[in-house]
Design a protein around this motif. Structure first.
Motif, PDB file in Angstrom:
ATOM      1  N   LEU A   1       0.856  -1.172   0.000  1.00 48.12           N
ATOM      2  CA  LEU A   1       0.000   0.000   0.000  1.00 48.12           C
ATOM      3  C   LEU A   1       0.899   1.230   0.000  1.00 48.12           C
ATOM      4  CD1 LEU A   1      -2.830   1.354   0.452  1.00 48.12           C
ATOM      5  CD2 LEU A   1      -2.395   1.112   2.900  1.00 48.12           C
ATOM      6  N   ARG A   2       0.660   2.132  -0.954  1.00 42.43           N
ATOM      7  CA  ARG A   2       1.447   3.371  -1.019  1.00 42.43           C
ATOM      8  C   ARG A   2       0.569   4.538  -0.595  1.00 42.43           C
ATOM      9  NH1 ARG A   2       4.225   6.278  -6.381  1.00 42.43           N
ATOM     10  NH2 ARG A   2       3.352   8.315  -5.919  1.00 42.43           N
ATOM     11  N   LEU A   3       1.055   5.315   0.362  1.00 40.88           N
ATOM     12  CA  LEU A   3       0.346   6.488   0.860  1.00 40.88           C
ATOM     13  C   LEU A   3       1.211   7.724   0.634  1.00 40.88           C
ATOM     14  CD1 LEU A   3      -0.983   5.049   4.251  1.00 40.88           C
ATOM     15  CD2 LEU A   3      -2.224   5.247   2.089  1.00 40.88           C
ATOM     16  N   SER A   4       0.659   8.713  -0.060  1.00 41.01           N
ATOM     17  CA  SER A   4       1.425   9.911  -0.400  1.00 41.01           C
ATOM     18  C   SER A   4       0.638  11.174  -0.085  1.00 41.01           C
ATOM     19  CB  SER A   4       1.764   9.928  -1.900  1.00 41.01           C
ATOM     20  OG  SER A   4       2.463   8.776  -2.292  1.00 41.01           O
ATOM     21  N   PRO A   5       1.292  12.199   0.473  1.00 43.15           N
ATOM     22  CA  PRO A   5       0.625  13.495   0.590  1.00 43.15           C
ATOM     23  C   PRO A   5       0.166  13.973  -0.789  1.00 43.15           C
ATOM     24  CG  PRO A   5       2.674  13.486   1.841  1.00 43.15           C
ATOM     25  CD  PRO A   5       2.662  12.229   1.021  1.00 43.15           C
ATOM     26  N   LEU A   6      -0.884  14.739  -0.829  1.00 38.55           N
ATOM     27  CA  LEU A   6      -1.366  15.237  -2.110  1.00 38.55           C
ATOM     28  C   LEU A   6      -0.359  16.209  -2.714  1.00 38.55           C
ATOM     29  CD1 LEU A   6      -5.132  15.872  -1.242  1.00 38.55           C
ATOM     30  CD2 LEU A   6      -4.028  13.780  -2.042  1.00 38.55           C
ATOM     31  N   GLY A   7      -0.166  16.080  -4.031  1.00 36.84           N
ATOM     32  CA  GLY A   7       0.766  16.972  -4.720  1.00 36.84           C
ATOM     33  C   GLY A   7       2.167  16.858  -4.172  1.00 36.84           C
ATOM     34  N   TYR A   8       2.721  18.011  -3.815  1.00 36.51           N
ATOM     35  CA  TYR A   8       4.077  18.042  -3.266  1.00 36.51           C
ATOM     36  C   TYR A   8       4.067  18.373  -1.777  1.00 36.51           C
ATOM     37  CZ  TYR A   8       5.755  17.672  -8.025  1.00 36.51           C
ATOM     38  OH  TYR A   8       6.014  17.216  -9.294  1.00 36.51           O
ATOM     39  N   GLY A   9       2.963  18.047  -1.106  1.00 29.48           N
ATOM     40  CA  GLY A   9       2.871  18.285   0.318  1.00 29.48           C
ATOM     41  C   GLY A   9       3.871  17.457   1.107  1.00 29.48           C
ATOM     42  N   ARG A  10       4.230  17.943   2.283  1.00 29.62           N
ATOM     43  CA  ARG A  10       5.138  17.235   3.177  1.00 29.62           C
ATOM     44  C   ARG A  10       4.332  16.372   4.137  1.00 29.62           C
ATOM     45  NH1 ARG A  10      10.646  19.328   4.947  1.00 29.62           N
ATOM     46  NH2 ARG A  10      10.956  17.201   4.162  1.00 29.62           N
ATOM     47  N   PHE A  11       4.970  15.345   4.675  1.00 32.29           N
ATOM     48  CA  PHE A  11       4.293  14.490   5.647  1.00 32.29           C
ATOM     49  C   PHE A  11       3.712  15.310   6.797  1.00 32.29           C
ATOM     50  CE2 PHE A  11       7.506  11.049   4.319  1.00 32.29           C
ATOM     51  CZ  PHE A  11       6.594  10.435   3.473  1.00 32.29           C
ATOM     52  N   VAL A  12       4.517  16.232   7.324  1.00 34.11           N
ATOM     53  CA  VAL A  12       4.137  16.928   8.545  1.00 34.11           C
ATOM     54  C   VAL A  12       3.003  17.929   8.338  1.00 34.11           C
ATOM     55  CG1 VAL A  12       6.397  16.653   9.621  1.00 34.11           C
ATOM     56  CG2 VAL A  12       5.949  18.658   8.176  1.00 34.11           C
ATOM     57  N   GLN A  13       2.659  18.236   7.091  1.00 28.42           N
ATOM     58  CA  GLN A  13       1.589  19.193   6.849  1.00 28.42           C
ATOM     59  C   GLN A  13       0.341  18.543   6.251  1.00 28.42           C
ATOM     60  OE1 GLN A  13       3.875  20.815   2.963  1.00 28.42           O
ATOM     61  NE2 GLN A  13       2.231  22.142   3.592  1.00 28.42           N
ATOM     62  N   SER A  14       0.349  17.210   6.160  1.00 34.20           N
ATOM     63  CA  SER A  14      -0.703  16.518   5.425  1.00 34.20           C
ATOM     64  C   SER A  14      -1.712  15.863   6.354  1.00 34.20           C
ATOM     65  CB  SER A  14      -0.090  15.443   4.519  1.00 34.20           C
ATOM     66  OG  SER A  14       0.780  16.030   3.572  1.00 34.20           O
ATOM     67  N   ASN A  15      -2.986  16.067   6.042  1.00 34.14           N
ATOM     68  CA  ASN A  15      -4.049  15.334   6.738  1.00 34.14           C
ATOM     69  C   ASN A  15      -4.843  14.466   5.773  1.00 34.14           C
ATOM     70  OD1 ASN A  15      -5.556  17.226   5.376  1.00 34.14           O
ATOM     71  ND2 ASN A  15      -6.092  18.410   7.205  1.00 34.14           N
ATOM     72  N   LYS A  16      -4.363  14.367   4.528  1.00 35.40           N
ATOM     73  CA  LYS A  16      -4.942  13.482   3.536  1.00 35.40           C
ATOM     74  C   LYS A  16      -3.815  12.791   2.777  1.00 35.40           C
ATOM     75  CE  LYS A  16      -9.042  16.325   2.618  1.00 35.40           C
ATOM     76  NZ  LYS A  16      -9.784  17.095   1.573  1.00 35.40           N
ATOM     77  N   PHE A  17      -4.038  11.542   2.392  1.00 38.71           N
ATOM     78  CA  PHE A  17      -3.043  10.803   1.628  1.00 38.71           C
ATOM     79  C   PHE A  17      -3.692  10.197   0.391  1.00 38.71           C
ATOM     80  CE2 PHE A  17      -1.106  10.884   5.813  1.00 38.71           C
ATOM     81  CZ  PHE A  17       0.237  11.071   5.537  1.00 38.71           C
ATOM     82  N   ASP A  18      -2.956  10.234  -0.700  1.00 41.46           N
ATOM     83  CA  ASP A  18      -3.380   9.550  -1.916  1.00 41.46           C
ATOM     84  C   ASP A  18      -3.033   8.073  -1.772  1.00 41.46           C
ATOM     85  OD1 ASP A  18      -4.346   9.594  -4.694  1.00 41.46           O
ATOM     86  OD2 ASP A  18      -2.307   8.964  -5.152  1.00 41.46           O
ATOM     87  N   VAL A  19      -3.949   7.192  -2.178  1.00 44.69           N
ATOM     88  CA  VAL A  19      -3.786   5.753  -1.993  1.00 44.69           C
ATOM     89  C   VAL A  19      -3.573   5.068  -3.327  1.00 44.69           C
ATOM     90  CG1 VAL A  19      -4.892   3.626  -1.209  1.00 44.69           C
ATOM     91  CG2 VAL A  19      -5.243   5.753   0.062  1.00 44.69           C
ATOM     92  N   THR A  20      -2.528   4.258  -3.403  1.00 44.20           N
ATOM     93  CA  THR A  20      -2.332   3.372  -4.545  1.00 44.20           C
ATOM     94  C   THR A  20      -1.560   2.158  -4.041  1.00 44.20           C
ATOM     95  OG1 THR A  20      -1.556   3.202  -6.838  1.00 44.20           O
ATOM     96  CG2 THR A  20      -0.190   4.472  -5.322  1.00 44.20           C
ATOM     97  N   TYR A  21      -1.161   1.291  -4.957  1.00 43.31           N
ATOM     98  CA  TYR A  21      -0.410   0.090  -4.585  1.00 43.31           C
ATOM     99  C   TYR A  21       0.810  -0.014  -5.493  1.00 43.31           C
ATOM    100  CZ  TYR A  21      -4.634  -1.083  -2.019  1.00 43.31           C
ATOM    101  OH  TYR A  21      -5.684  -1.041  -1.151  1.00 43.31           O
ATOM    102  N   GLY A  22       1.865  -0.604  -4.993  1.00 44.97           N
ATOM    103  CA  GLY A  22       3.065  -0.748  -5.811  1.00 44.97           C
ATOM    104  C   GLY A  22       4.109  -1.596  -5.128  1.00 44.97           C
ATOM    105  N   GLY A  23       5.134  -1.891  -5.876  1.00 46.89           N
ATOM    106  CA  GLY A  23       6.239  -2.722  -5.411  1.00 46.89           C
ATOM    107  C   GLY A  23       7.006  -3.156  -6.636  1.00 46.89           C
ATOM    108  N   SER A  24       8.297  -3.325  -6.511  1.00 50.33           N
ATOM    109  CA  SER A  24       9.166  -3.485  -7.671  1.00 50.33           C
ATOM    110  C   SER A  24       8.679  -4.545  -8.656  1.00 50.33           C
ATOM    111  CB  SER A  24      10.588  -3.819  -7.216  1.00 50.33           C
ATOM    112  OG  SER A  24      11.445  -3.930  -8.335  1.00 50.33           O
ATOM    113  N   GLU A  25       8.519  -5.774  -8.183  1.00 50.95           N
ATOM    114  CA  GLU A  25       8.166  -6.861  -9.111  1.00 50.95           C
ATOM    115  C   GLU A  25       6.720  -6.759  -9.593  1.00 50.95           C
ATOM    116  OE1 GLU A  25      11.438  -8.337  -6.351  1.00 50.95           O
ATOM    117  OE2 GLU A  25       9.564  -7.242  -6.132  1.00 50.95           O
TER     118      GLU A  25
END
Length: 339
Positions: A11-35
Motif C-alpha cells: 500500500l502506497r500512501l502519499s501526501p497530495l501533490g508536493y505536500g510534506r508528511f508533517v503538513q498533510s491530513n490526507k493521503f493519496d492511496v495506490t499500490y506498488g512494489g518493484s516486481e
C-alpha cells in the motif's frame, strides 16, 4: 511467452501533490512494489505475466489483487494469508528538496513466507522468464532462502532470469546484501542495476563519479558492467544512469554490456512527475525487448524510453503503450499535443 515475477506489493500512501508528511491530513492511496510494477508493465505490453506474492486475507489485500487484475496481471499464485500488507509512505521532492520514503513493512504477509507457500514447479510451468529484485530477499531470512531456491528452480527448468539489484539501505546492510545476492546472481542471465546498486551490493565502484553531486562518468560504469560480467557470469549487465540536476529535473540514460561490447542509449532530460518505478519500467522494457527478439540496441532504447515516460506518470505503474514508447525511442521528444 510468459513471465513470472516474485515480490511484495504494498500500500502506497502519499501526501497530495508536493505536500510534506508533517503538513498533510490526507493521503493519496495506490499500490506498488518493484516486481508488481514490472508485471503490470509487461501485461500492459500484451505479455502474459503472473505475479507471485502473499497478501493478507482481508479487504486491503484484496484491493491490491484487484488492482493487478484490473491491468491483466495473473494473480492465481498470490496467497492470501498473514496479518498485514506492507506500507510505504512517499513524500515527493521538488527542486532542491529530495523525495523521502518511510517503510512500514515489518511482519508483512510476504515477509513471513515459508517454503511450503510456493510450489515452484507448478508456478514455472509453461513460463519462459523469471524476474526478481534484491528487495524481496531483503525482507526476511526466509525470503532470502526462498528467493535463492526459486532462482535455482527457474534455472533448472530452462527459464531466463533477470534480477534488479534494487539495493535498499533501510532493509539491509551492504554486507547482508552481498552475502545473499552473490548467491542469487549465479543464476541470473540479465543483471540490472542503477548507478549506486553495484557498489553497494558487490563493492565495485565507478571511478570519477559522484551521484550526490550529479557527476556520472559513463566510461567508468562501462567498466563496472564488465567487472560484474566477468566476476559473476551474467550474460548481460544493464545499468540505468541518472544525473540528478535537482529533485525536479534529471538526465536519464542507460547502458548494457553483453560480454563483447558496451552499448549506450540516448539521453533524456526529464522534468519529473513521479520517479518511483523508473527502474522497474526499465526492467520491464528489457524483458519485453528480449522476449520479442529485438536487437540489443533496440531493446536498450525501448527500455530507456519506457522508463523515461514512466517518470512523467503519477503512481508506481508505467501506463504507456508500446507505440508511445516506440515513438519516443525513435526521437519524438517534443511532447506536442496529439490531436
Amino acid at each position: 511467452m510468459k513471465v513470472v515475477t516474485f515480490g511484495e506489493i504494498m500500500l502506497r500512501l502519499s501526501p497530495l501533490g508536493y505536500g510534506r508528511f508533517v503538513q498533510s491530513n490526507k493521503f493519496d492511496v495506490t499500490y506498488g512494489g518493484s516486481e508488481a510494477n514490472v508485471a503490470l508493465s509487461l501485461a500492459n505490453y500484451g505479455i502474459a505475466v503472473d505475479f507471485v506474492s502473499k497478501v493478507p486475507d482481508n479487504e486491503i489485500g484484496q484491493s491490491a489483487i484487484n488492482l493487478l487484475r484490473q491491468y491483466g496481471v495473473g494473480i492465481k499464485n498470490i496467497i492470501k494469508d498473514g496479518e498485514r500488507l506492507g506500507i510505504y509512505y512517499l513524500e515527493k521532492g521538488a527542486s532542491q528538496r529530495p523525495s523521502k520514503v518511510i517503510y512500514d513493512r515489518k511482519y508483512s504477509s510476504i515477509s513471513k513466507s515459508t517454503f511450503d507457500d510456493f510450489d515452484w514447479d507448478s508456478i514455472f510451468k509453461s513460463a519462459d522468464w523469471f524476474h526478481i529484485s534484491g528487495i524481496t530477499p531483503a525482507l526476511s531470512e526466509s525470503l532470502a532462502e526462498i528467493s535463492k531456491f526459486a532462482c535455482k528452480k527457474a534455472k533448472e527448468q530452462g527459464l531466463r532470469i533477470s534480477c534488479d539489484l534494487n539495493y535498499r539501505s533501510k532493509l539491509w546492510t551492504p554486507e547482508e546484501a552481498n552475502k545473499v545476492m552473490s548467491e542469487i546472481i549465479k543464476y541470473v542471465d540479465v543483471c540490472i542495476a542503477n548507478e549506486e546498486d553495484i557498489e553497494k551490493v558487490f563493492g565495485i565502484k565507478a571511478e570519477d563519479s559522484d551521484v550526490n553531486k550529479g557527476k556520472i562518468n559513463y566510461q567508468s560504469y562501462s567498466n563496472v558492467a564488465k567487472q560484474v560480467h566477468e566476476k559473476y557470469g551474467c550474460k548481460y549487465v544493464a545499468c540505468t544512469l541518472r544525473t540528478s540536476i535537482s529533485a525536479s529535473d534529471n538526465k536519464w540514460k542507460s547502458l548494457i554490456y553483453d560480454g563483447n561490447k558496451v552499448i549506450q542509449s540516448k539521453e533524456y532530460l526529464i522534468h519529473l512527475v513521479d520517479r518511483v518505478g523508473g527502474g522497474d519500467s526499465f526492467s520491464a522494457g528489457l524483458i519485453y525487448g528480449f522476449m520479442n527478439n529485438l536487437t540489443l540496441e533496440e531493446t536498450l532504447e525501448f527500455a530507456t524510453a519506457a522508463s523515461c515516460l514512466k517518470q512523467t506518470i503519477e503512481g508506481d505503474y508505467n501506463l504507456v503503450t508500446v507505440n508511445e514508447v516506440n515513438n519516443l525511442a525513435k526521437g519524438n521528444t517534443s511532447g506536442r499535443v496529439q490531436r
